[in-house]
Motif scaffolding. Sequence first.
Motif, PDB file in Angstrom:
ATOM      1  N   ASP A  75      -9.836  -7.923  -5.376  1.00  0.00           N
ATOM      2  CA  ASP A  75      -8.369  -6.403  -5.966  1.00  0.00           C
ATOM      3  C   ASP A  75      -8.818  -5.887  -6.936  1.00  0.00           C
ATOM      4  O   ASP A  75      -9.185  -7.343  -8.489  1.00  0.00           O
ATOM      5  CB  ASP A  75      -6.960  -6.742  -5.646  1.00  0.00           C
ATOM      6  CG  ASP A  75      -6.814  -6.667  -3.864  1.00  0.00           C
ATOM      7  OD1 ASP A  75      -8.042  -6.334  -2.779  1.00  0.00           O
ATOM      8  OD2 ASP A  75      -5.947  -7.418  -3.753  1.00  0.00           O
ATOM      9  N   ALA A 123      -0.500   4.004   0.469  1.00  0.00           N
ATOM     10  CA  ALA A 123      -0.521   6.155   1.408  1.00  0.00           C
ATOM     11  C   ALA A 123      -2.262   4.856   2.116  1.00  0.00           C
ATOM     12  O   ALA A 123      -2.820   4.192   1.346  1.00  0.00           O
ATOM     13  CB  ALA A 123      -0.924   6.879   0.761  1.00  0.00           C
ATOM     14  N   THR A 181      -5.910   4.936   3.247  1.00  0.00           N
ATOM     15  CA  THR A 181      -6.898   5.830   2.736  1.00  0.00           C
ATOM     16  C   THR A 181      -7.973   6.818   3.318  1.00  0.00           C
ATOM     17  O   THR A 181      -7.800   6.541   4.439  1.00  0.00           O
ATOM     18  CB  THR A 181      -8.369   4.736   2.362  1.00  0.00           C
ATOM     19  OG1 THR A 181      -8.510   4.197   3.698  1.00  0.00           O
ATOM     20  CG2 THR A 181      -7.489   3.175   1.220  1.00  0.00           C
ATOM     21  N   GLY A 221     -11.204   0.514   1.981  1.00  0.00           N
ATOM     22  CA  GLY A 221      -9.858  -0.252   3.122  1.00  0.00           C
ATOM     23  C   GLY A 221     -10.497   0.382   4.296  1.00  0.00           C
ATOM     24  O   GLY A 221      -9.464   0.237   5.020  1.00  0.00           O
ATOM     25  N   LYS A 222     -11.315  -0.032   4.851  1.00  0.00           N
ATOM     26  CA  LYS A 222     -11.998   0.334   6.097  1.00  0.00           C
ATOM     27  C   LYS A 222     -11.744  -1.111   6.867  1.00  0.00           C
ATOM     28  O   LYS A 222     -11.032  -1.058   8.114  1.00  0.00           O
ATOM     29  CB  LYS A 222     -13.199   0.743   6.315  1.00  0.00           C
ATOM     30  CG  LYS A 222     -14.033  -1.477   6.171  1.00  0.00           C
ATOM     31  CD  LYS A 222     -15.576  -1.642   5.700  1.00  0.00           C
ATOM     32  CE  LYS A 222     -16.426  -2.544   5.765  1.00  0.00           C
ATOM     33  NZ  LYS A 222     -16.603  -3.603   6.183  1.00  0.00           N
ATOM     34  N   ALA A 238      -8.772  -2.592   6.946  1.00  0.00           N
ATOM     35  CA  ALA A 238      -7.374  -2.374   7.857  1.00  0.00           C
ATOM     36  C   ALA A 238      -7.501  -1.184   8.523  1.00  0.00           C
ATOM     37  O   ALA A 238      -6.932  -0.744   9.743  1.00  0.00           O
ATOM     38  CB  ALA A 238      -6.274  -1.563   6.535  1.00  0.00           C
ATOM     39  N   GLN A 274     -17.799   1.867   3.662  1.00  0.00           N
ATOM     40  CA  GLN A 274     -18.414   0.805   2.607  1.00  0.00           C
ATOM     41  C   GLN A 274     -17.267  -0.217   2.228  1.00  0.00           C
ATOM     42  O   GLN A 274     -15.617   0.453   2.367  1.00  0.00           O
ATOM     43  CB  GLN A 274     -19.208   1.650   1.846  1.00  0.00           C
ATOM     44  CG  GLN A 274     -20.211   1.998   2.114  1.00  0.00           C
ATOM     45  CD  GLN A 274     -21.238   2.331   0.128  1.00  0.00           C
ATOM     46  OE1 GLN A 274     -20.431   2.642  -0.690  1.00  0.00           O
ATOM     47  NE2 GLN A 274     -22.423   2.549   0.709  1.00  0.00           N
ATOM     48  N   THR A 275     -17.759  -1.779   1.782  1.00  0.00           N
ATOM     49  CA  THR A 275     -16.241  -2.420   1.495  1.00  0.00           C
ATOM     50  C   THR A 275     -15.868  -1.558   0.542  1.00  0.00           C
ATOM     51  O   THR A 275     -16.208  -1.065  -0.954  1.00  0.00           O
ATOM     52  CB  THR A 275     -16.940  -4.157   1.302  1.00  0.00           C
ATOM     53  OG1 THR A 275     -17.839  -4.189   2.511  1.00  0.00           O
ATOM     54  CG2 THR A 275     -16.180  -4.569   0.547  1.00  0.00           C
ATOM     55  N   ASP A 311     -14.247  -9.912  -1.754  1.00  0.00           N
ATOM     56  CA  ASP A 311     -13.035  -8.649  -1.454  1.00  0.00           C
ATOM     57  C   ASP A 311     -11.761  -9.181  -2.824  1.00  0.00           C
ATOM     58  O   ASP A 311     -11.199 -10.466  -2.668  1.00  0.00           O
ATOM     59  CB  ASP A 311     -12.061  -9.087  -0.297  1.00  0.00           C
ATOM     60  CG  ASP A 311     -10.983  -7.549  -0.521  1.00  0.00           C
ATOM     61  OD1 ASP A 311     -11.369  -7.369  -1.406  1.00  0.00           O
ATOM     62  OD2 ASP A 311     -10.013  -7.820   0.779  1.00  0.00           O
ATOM     63  N   TYR A 370       1.170  -0.897  -0.024  1.00  0.00           N
ATOM     64  CA  TYR A 370      -0.082  -0.417   0.102  1.00  0.00           C
ATOM     65  C   TYR A 370       0.698   1.025   0.001  1.00  0.00           C
ATOM     66  O   TYR A 370       1.603   1.666   1.159  1.00  0.00           O
ATOM     67  CB  TYR A 370      -0.784   0.197   1.063  1.00  0.00           C
ATOM     68  CG  TYR A 370      -1.630  -1.154   1.566  1.00  0.00           C
ATOM     69  CD1 TYR A 370      -1.571  -1.608  -0.112  1.00  0.00           C
ATOM     70  CD2 TYR A 370      -2.603  -1.964   2.312  1.00  0.00           C
ATOM     71  CE1 TYR A 370      -3.439  -2.947   0.061  1.00  0.00           C
ATOM     72  CE2 TYR A 370      -3.249  -2.109   2.593  1.00  0.00           C
ATOM     73  CZ  TYR A 370      -3.874  -3.317   1.296  1.00  0.00           C
ATOM     74  OH  TYR A 370      -4.615  -4.101   1.823  1.00  0.00           O
ATOM     75  N   ALA A 392     -10.082   1.116  -5.191  1.00  0.00           N
ATOM     76  CA  ALA A 392      -9.024   1.590  -4.467  1.00  0.00           C
ATOM     77  C   ALA A 392      -8.237   2.430  -5.674  1.00  0.00           C
ATOM     78  O   ALA A 392      -7.440   1.971  -5.532  1.00  0.00           O
ATOM     79  CB  ALA A 392      -8.278  -0.021  -4.076  1.00  0.00           C
TER      80      ALA A 392
HETATM   81  P1  AMP Z   1     -11.650  -2.853   2.505  1.00  0.00           P
HETATM   82  O1  AMP Z   1     -12.769  -1.323   2.070  1.00  0.00           O
HETATM   83  O2  AMP Z   1     -11.716  -2.980   3.443  1.00  0.00           O
HETATM   84  O3  AMP Z   1     -12.825  -4.047   2.322  1.00  0.00           O
HETATM   85  O4  AMP Z   1     -10.877  -2.854   1.165  1.00  0.00           O
HETATM   86  C1  AMP Z   1     -10.914  -2.622  -0.048  1.00  0.00           C
HETATM   87  C2  AMP Z   1      -9.669  -3.263  -0.701  1.00  0.00           C
HETATM   88  O5  AMP Z   1      -8.761  -1.813  -0.238  1.00  0.00           O
HETATM   89  C3  AMP Z   1      -8.986  -4.210  -0.106  1.00  0.00           C
HETATM   90  O6  AMP Z   1      -8.737  -5.024  -1.158  1.00  0.00           O
HETATM   91  C4  AMP Z   1      -7.264  -3.694   0.622  1.00  0.00           C
HETATM   92  O7  AMP Z   1      -6.382  -4.673  -0.030  1.00  0.00           O
HETATM   93  C5  AMP Z   1      -6.736  -2.942  -0.528  1.00  0.00           C
HETATM   94  N1  AMP Z   1      -6.897  -1.372   0.405  1.00  0.00           N
HETATM   95  C6  AMP Z   1      -6.600  -1.323   1.645  1.00  0.00           C
HETATM   96  N2  AMP Z   1      -6.077  -0.482   2.128  1.00  0.00           N
HETATM   97  C7  AMP Z   1      -5.546   0.059   0.887  1.00  0.00           C
HETATM   98  C8  AMP Z   1      -4.240   1.080   0.957  1.00  0.00           C
HETATM   99  N3  AMP Z   1      -3.915   1.886   1.665  1.00  0.00           N
HETATM  100  N4  AMP Z   1      -3.717   1.929  -0.320  1.00  0.00           N
HETATM  101  C9  AMP Z   1      -4.380   0.858  -1.279  1.00  0.00           C
HETATM  102  N5  AMP Z   1      -5.300  -0.827  -1.021  1.00  0.00           N
HETATM  103  C10 AMP Z   1      -5.839  -0.621   0.333  1.00  0.00           C
END
Ligand code: AMP
Length: 441
Positions: A315, A26, A28, A53-54, A56, A49-50, A313, A24, A342
């Motif tokens: 990518d 930066a 989100t 990057g919620k 993480a 929402q999904t 999920d 990653y 993303a």
């Molecule tokens: P989520 O909303 O948590 O389901 O995340 C959506 C997607 O974004 C997942 O595939 C993560 O791996 C990816 N992701 C999460 N944080 C980042 C980031 N900072 N930069 C790029 N991709 C990310």
Amino acid sequence: MSVSKFAGLGLVDPLLRALAEVGYDAPTPIQSQAVPEVLKGRDLLAAAQTGTGKTAGFVLPILQLLASRPAVKPGNGRPRCLVLTPTRELAAQVHASVVTYGRYMDLTSTVIFGGVNINPQTKALRGRIDIVVATPGRLLDHVGQKNVDLSGVEVLVLDEADRMLDMGFIHDIRRILKLLPARRQNLLFSATFSDDIRRLSDGILTNPVSVEVAARNTASELVHQSVHLVETHQKRDLLSHLIRTHRWEQVLVFTRTKHGANRLAEKLSSDGIPAAAIHGNKSQAARTKALDQFKNRRIGVLVATDIAARGLDIDQLPQVVNFELPNVPEDYVHRIGRTGRAGSVGAALSLVDGEEMRLLTGIERLIRRPIDRIQTEGFEAPKPSRASAPAPSVRPGRPGPGSASRGAPRAGGPRPGGSGNRRPPQGSSRGGPSRGSSRAR
Ligand code: AMP
């Protein structure tokens, strides 16, 4: 890659190392907002929402908090963090994030959901378990069998809380809440904020920080949307044709029924396009296998029903196809949100027959713009008399008439029953139609 941007959020080295490995660049917006607050120990109410990057956003700070302090009530089968999710897919994905981001930390975790043999889960709970990610019903089964003791939970996460309510988990959630210690940190994530969600969050959160990020890029510039008008009986051939001519390599195709998903996957496979169906009737093993094959690009097409696809999920999925339009316009927004994530550009194509024209009108009203029409030689648009059927009066942001119960299966919860797939009224949700529907997602 600059993990320094993550360091700026206050994250420690073992996490920065793991983040460097996943690549990653930066944080989100939800991560930038949520991580420092969670690290401070604050309760959090997050509209995200999904795709934002919620995951993480909560997993990273929770890992850090747990690693930085001793357990309040250490013991086997006594988790320090409980993450509740509506579906087994989402549970598995959240848990995968815990494992990925936590790989350089001395923390243990497990995932618990229904539809699979309970024994391996029981075994996993016998040892020290810091983080449990679970669907509510199966977690309660384990509670009933005294496999898990929730009295040591320091952090509770309700992920996709609106979807959990949609799926009828409120009673299970309330039962679980009673088993938790009063003093704990609470994080609630929801795509929409119905009155029910507000009531739930009011009852759970103490002086929460609210964070909100823009809707997932659904129905936005990042997703190129188009419609192909076509006779029903030509849809399957058209899809094969399009996949071949455009050389689509990773396509998620939505059908309305499980049966339709199976038939379409079979037809594509017999056309020489490897495809698998994923829906609630498939065993968990079959679903996981199909998803893995799709992610590893051994199969190019995954055919899914709405509920099965929730929380998936994958990518940077480049292409989504609506083989049939959903009955509820909001589901369209969910579906196309599977692409263009993303920051990547995605495309969503809908194959629309004469019967579906009124659904299309409802969708265009919801997203407040017309969707481009495309055509392919040799594939007829439906007869105009049917195609121009009058649109129903679907108000933006509200499920249309007759949408209260849809025939789709319930994917995640281990328990039958519940309130089916009803959606709460959208009127009280924030942000207007482009926020998508109440989602798990
Ligand atoms: P989520 O909303 O948590 O389901 O995340 C959506 C997607 O974004 C997942 O595939 C993560 O791996 C990816 N992701 C999460 N944080 C980042 C980031 N900072 N930069 C790029 N991709 C990310």
